[in-house]
Design an enzyme around this catalytic site. Structure first.
Site, PDB file in Angstrom:
ATOM      1  N   TRP A   3     -35.231 -59.618  80.737  1.00 34.29           N
ATOM      2  CA  TRP A   3     -34.834 -58.765  82.007  1.00 34.29           C
ATOM      3  C   TRP A   3     -33.923 -57.919  81.326  1.00 34.29           C
ATOM      4  O   TRP A   3     -34.415 -57.541  82.663  1.00 34.29           O
ATOM      5  CB  TRP A   3     -34.694 -59.496  83.583  1.00 34.29           C
ATOM      6  CG  TRP A   3     -33.126 -60.480  83.199  1.00 34.29           C
ATOM      7  CD1 TRP A   3     -32.464 -60.313  82.895  1.00 34.29           C
ATOM      8  CD2 TRP A   3     -32.497 -59.609  84.695  1.00 34.29           C
ATOM      9  NE1 TRP A   3     -31.037 -61.224  83.240  1.00 34.29           N
ATOM     10  CE2 TRP A   3     -31.552 -60.570  84.647  1.00 34.29           C
ATOM     11  CE3 TRP A   3     -32.592 -59.564  85.905  1.00 34.29           C
ATOM     12  CZ2 TRP A   3     -30.128 -60.594  84.962  1.00 34.29           C
ATOM     13  CZ3 TRP A   3     -31.231 -59.813  86.796  1.00 34.29           C
ATOM     14  CH2 TRP A   3     -30.424 -59.757  87.044  1.00 34.29           C
ATOM     15  N   ASP A   4     -33.097 -57.937  80.860  1.00 34.73           N
ATOM     16  CA  ASP A   4     -31.663 -56.994  80.914  1.00 34.73           C
ATOM     17  C   ASP A   4     -32.842 -55.517  80.095  1.00 34.73           C
ATOM     18  O   ASP A   4     -32.322 -54.551  80.776  1.00 34.73           O
ATOM     19  CB  ASP A   4     -30.990 -57.404  79.768  1.00 34.73           C
ATOM     20  CG  ASP A   4     -30.895 -58.013  79.035  1.00 34.73           C
ATOM     21  OD1 ASP A   4     -30.864 -59.164  79.983  1.00 34.73           O
ATOM     22  OD2 ASP A   4     -29.306 -59.059  78.740  1.00 34.73           O
ATOM     23  N   GLU A  62     -26.623 -67.785  85.769  1.00 35.18           N
ATOM     24  CA  GLU A  62     -27.179 -69.087  85.625  1.00 35.18           C
ATOM     25  C   GLU A  62     -26.162 -70.062  85.255  1.00 35.18           C
ATOM     26  O   GLU A  62     -26.484 -71.133  84.790  1.00 35.18           O
ATOM     27  CB  GLU A  62     -27.310 -68.898  84.014  1.00 35.18           C
ATOM     28  CG  GLU A  62     -28.283 -67.300  83.430  1.00 35.18           C
ATOM     29  CD  GLU A  62     -28.447 -67.288  82.349  1.00 35.18           C
ATOM     30  OE1 GLU A  62     -29.842 -66.360  81.749  1.00 35.18           O
ATOM     31  OE2 GLU A  62     -27.993 -66.516  81.915  1.00 35.18           O
ATOM     32  N   LYS A 104     -21.984 -66.800  87.761  1.00 37.16           N
ATOM     33  CA  LYS A 104     -21.307 -66.625  86.840  1.00 37.16           C
ATOM     34  C   LYS A 104     -21.999 -64.952  86.867  1.00 37.16           C
ATOM     35  O   LYS A 104     -20.740 -64.238  85.966  1.00 37.16           O
ATOM     36  CB  LYS A 104     -22.952 -67.009  85.736  1.00 37.16           C
ATOM     37  CG  LYS A 104     -22.821 -66.098  84.431  1.00 37.16           C
ATOM     38  CD  LYS A 104     -23.907 -66.402  83.364  1.00 37.16           C
ATOM     39  CE  LYS A 104     -23.323 -65.978  81.832  1.00 37.16           C
ATOM     40  NZ  LYS A 104     -24.950 -65.897  81.305  1.00 37.16           N
ATOM     41  N   GLN A 105     -22.476 -64.258  87.424  1.00 33.55           N
ATOM     42  CA  GLN A 105     -22.627 -62.486  87.207  1.00 33.55           C
ATOM     43  C   GLN A 105     -23.486 -62.144  88.741  1.00 33.55           C
ATOM     44  O   GLN A 105     -23.702 -63.204  89.630  1.00 33.55           O
ATOM     45  CB  GLN A 105     -24.081 -62.505  86.100  1.00 33.55           C
ATOM     46  CG  GLN A 105     -24.863 -62.900  86.712  1.00 33.55           C
ATOM     47  CD  GLN A 105     -25.784 -62.824  84.907  1.00 33.55           C
ATOM     48  OE1 GLN A 105     -25.304 -63.383  83.495  1.00 33.55           O
ATOM     49  NE2 GLN A 105     -26.886 -61.909  85.471  1.00 33.55           N
TER      50      GLN A 105
END
Length: 733
Positions: A345-346, A475, A543-544
């Site tokens: 997906w980056d 994640e 995580k993000q």
């Protein structure tokens, strides 16, 4: 969800206890190329004062500090023993990784011991996409240029120029060594002599990606590298050109080796490459009057662009397919490091948006890396009991799932909405009906909507549709229900075919929009924020960036209060050593709510991931994770363009509102492309100058309106000045 698939998810979640899931999640999505921290910022210094030149008096010895050259087809880290080619992978299933080609272009020059070096430097000159080694001695000036040709994509070039600085006397002899490294374990190469005396090796990858796919052929034709080169005593200057040509077979490789040699003989090889890079920069660029920030912007643009094809790329004329962008760029991706060169997906979420705004043709190329594998995505959906198309979490050569960890493959399904959202942005910016009709554009978004319609479950108690058993972008958590981000991109995906169909007179099933209207977007009324998923407890570490992505880039309509609370809820609990792009999204969010100090604070965190002297990004600030992490660069560029530039893409208009980054007094955006017009913006402390510099044939005329109601038609070549502190819209007439 079918009963069989649902049972598999439940079994997986029971088998993978929560601590195990956290471990595997951190290990997989943060690359296993772990280091103890990249030391480059302490050891090396960029001595160039130019924003688009990175220069060091010393060549770093650490891999995390060395720059790369590439052109979308091939790339290498300078002086490394490896060349990678886009789409060339070896290994079955989760063992798929970029296939290593031993380098025939890692030429190192040794000078005689008696020569006195007065100055030496190593530089990456971004304006021409070339790495330079320059050595000045008491008898000669020696320059080595290494570049992946921007126009002739199949060739990688070393040029060595020796120019005498004194009177002709003795011959000047230099020793050459090539860092080929060990034989490739990925490709069964056979060696053969070429008709012109150059080197030739050819073969196939060792193992196919799936049981039904084939191995991949590849061939390398290169200029034989002598042990020494000599400038004769009667010559003042001489150039040696060494070309590595790589193609799908020996005929193509040899053809382009000869073509590169003919360009070199005509004195056009380097100039042709240089002009193509100039075309890229001239049609898309951001600049500020702060060298440190400008270098970060230039470097991020360069490393992403060097993993993308030329802006004149056309796979109908150039016989190679572009397979997509990987988190480590094209120059990285061997087994168990840098995500093996897989596409995540980056690409759509992080690298794509800025590229789209400056190079919509490259944006389309990135989308077509997905349409190319649409049939494989259909097969994956069918194999899991769903309709439509389901894209793998990690994609490589065949379009099959190549993620080594099944929990990601089964649960990180937001990738399907991410692709749809990228198509939506593309249509808002280009209204490209040809992509929809002739390049499978409408088919891909229809098949993705069909997938979501079969993936949701109806809750008769609440009257909502739900998506159960997923892993969100955060994640650290698995098997959660109604991930707010996943459901939001699914909602976009379900509504998109109806919007896109208007461009090509196609009607989408009304049931998709009805599902979207009733798809649960979790919201906590008491705390006025969006929980990351059902059951999320405030204070739980993430995580993000995840739930905050609803505000940007998704532009989900919400009141200002939940946007503020979302940011303030998740900022303190986001892992400080998580991947770099999180801070860019927080910076954009705080800019939206006019908390400029927090915007600048979050923005400055990006610089901890940038390693000197060549502005290589590591995935985390500690230096661990992927090297040359272009995912983080993509997030950073968004925080400049969409954060400080304030640009927002809407269905019927483009919005902007410039805020000057801290430490700057001028912010320039050149060549931003909207509906076929290229637009320049120059923002200063009080004003913004807006100029349409080019228009495609048939592009609509544009009108600009400030928040105060001041209206100006944008006429090609005519500059309009407006006050800076104002939201401004640009619409087609």
């Amino acid at each position: 969800m079918s009963l069989v698939i649902r049972s598999v998810v439940v079994i997986l979640s029971l088998y993978c206890m929560i601590d195990q899931c956290h471990f595997h999640s951190a290990k997989r999505r943060t690359s296993t190329n772990m280091t103890n921290g990249c030391p480059c910022n302490q050891k090396y210094k960029d001595i160039s004062l130019l924003p688009n030149v990175f220069e060091s008096a010393e060549l770093p010895t650490e891999a995390c500090c060395l720059p790369a050259v590439g052109n979308g087809y091939l790339a290498t880290v300078v002086y490394s023993d490896t060349i990678y080619v886009n789409g060339l992978y070896n290994g079955r299933g989760g063992a798929s990784h970029r296939a290593r080609i031993p380098s025939t272009a890692a030429i190192k020059i040794s000078l005689p011991a008696k020569v006195n070096i007065s100055k030496e430097s190593y530089s990456l000159e971004l304006e021409n996409g070339t790495f330079h080694r320059k050595v000045r001695t008491d008898v000669a000036f020696i320059e080595q240029r290494i570049y992946a040709h921007q126009n002739v994509s199949y060739i990688l070039v070393n040029e060595i120029v020796v120019t005498r600085t004194g009177q002709p006397t003795d011959p000047i002899t230099l020793r050459l060594m090539n860092n080929t490294g060990i034989d490739s374990k990925d490709i069964n190469f056979k060696m053969s002599a070429s008709d012109d005396g150059s080197g030739l090796m050819y073969g196939n990858t060792v193992e196919s990606e799936t049981s039904t796919s084939s191995t991949i052929p590849i061939a390398v034709n290169w200029t034989i590298i002598p042990d020494t080169i000599t400038l004769p005593s009667d010559q003042n200057t001489k150039t040696w050109t060494f070309i590595t040509a790589i193609g799908p077979n020996s005929t193509v490789a040899s053809l382009f080796q000869a073509y590169g040699s003919s360009l070199a003989s005509a004195g056009m090889l380097y100039s042709n490459h240089y002009m193509e890079w100039q075309n890229k920069w001239n049609s898309g660029l951001m600049e500020v009057d702060n060298v440190t920030l400008s270098k970060a912007i230039y470097g991020s643009m360069y490393y992403i662009l060097s993993s993308l094809p030329s802006i004149n790329y056309d796979d109908q004329q150039f016989p190679f397919h572009f397979y997509g962008l990987s988190p480590g760029g094209l120059a990285h991706g061997r087994f168990d490091t840098d995500y093996e060169g897989h596409v995540f997906w980056d690409q759509e979420t992080w690298m794509y948006p800025t590229m789209l705004m400056f190079h919509p043709k490259l944006g389309r190329t990135m989308l077509e890396s997905r349409t190319y594998h649409l049939d494989a995505a259909k097969d994956l959906a069918k194999s899991r009991g769903y309709q439509g198309a389901e894209y793998p979490w990690e994609m490589a050569y065949t379009g099959a799932e190549v993620c080594p960890a099944e929990i990601y493959s089964l649960q990180e399904i937001h990738i399907n909405g991410d692709i749809s959202f990228a198509v939506q942005q593309y249509l808002h910016v280009t209204r490209d009906a040809d992509f929809l009709k002739n390049r499978r554009g409408y088919e891909i978004i229809s098949e993705l909507a069909k997938y979501w319609a079969s993936r949701v479950e109806y809750n008769s108690m609440s009257g909502n549709y739900e998506i159960l058993g997923v892993k969100p972008p955060d994640e650290y958590h698995s098997n959660v229900n109604n991930s707010v981000y996943t459901n939001a991109v699914a909602q976009i995906s379900l509504r998109l075919p109806a919007y896109a169909g208007k461009f090509i007179n196609v009607t989408a099933p009304s049931s998709w929009a009805k599902i979207a209207d009733k798809l649960l977007i979790v919201y906590d009324i008491l705390h006025t924020y969006h929980p990351e998923y059902e059951g999320y407890n405030i204070g739980t570490k993430v995580k993000q960036a995840d739930a905050i992505l609803l505000g940007f880039p998704l532009n989900i309509k919400m009141d200002i209060d939940p946007r503020i609370v979302d940011l303030r809820t998740y900022a303190p609990v986001t892992d400080p050593d998580g991947p770099a792009m999180s801070w860019s999204m927080f910076s954009i969010g705080y800019g939206e709510i006019r908390e400029s100090d927090k915007q600048d604070e979050m923005f400055q965190r990006n610089f901890k991931n940038i390693q000197q002297p060549f502005r290589i990004w590591t995935e985390t600030a500690s230096g661990s994770g992927a090297i040359n992490f272009i995912t983080g660069m993509g997030g950073f560029l968004q925080s400049v363009l969409f954060g400080y530039g304030g640009f927002r893409i809407h269905p019927d208009y483009l919005l902007f509102n410039f805020v000057l980054p801290q430490g700057t007094s001028k912010f320039t955006v050149r060549g931003l492309d909207y509906l076929g017009s290229e637009i320049d913006f120059i923002a200063t402390e009080k004003t913004v100058l807006v100029t349409v510099t080019a228009q495609q044939h048939g592009a609509p005329n544009l009108r600009m309106e400030t928040a105060e109601g001041v209206i100006n038609d944008l006429v090609k070549g005519k500059t309009v000045m407006i006050h800076r502190l104002s939201w401004v819209t640009i619409r087609p007439l």
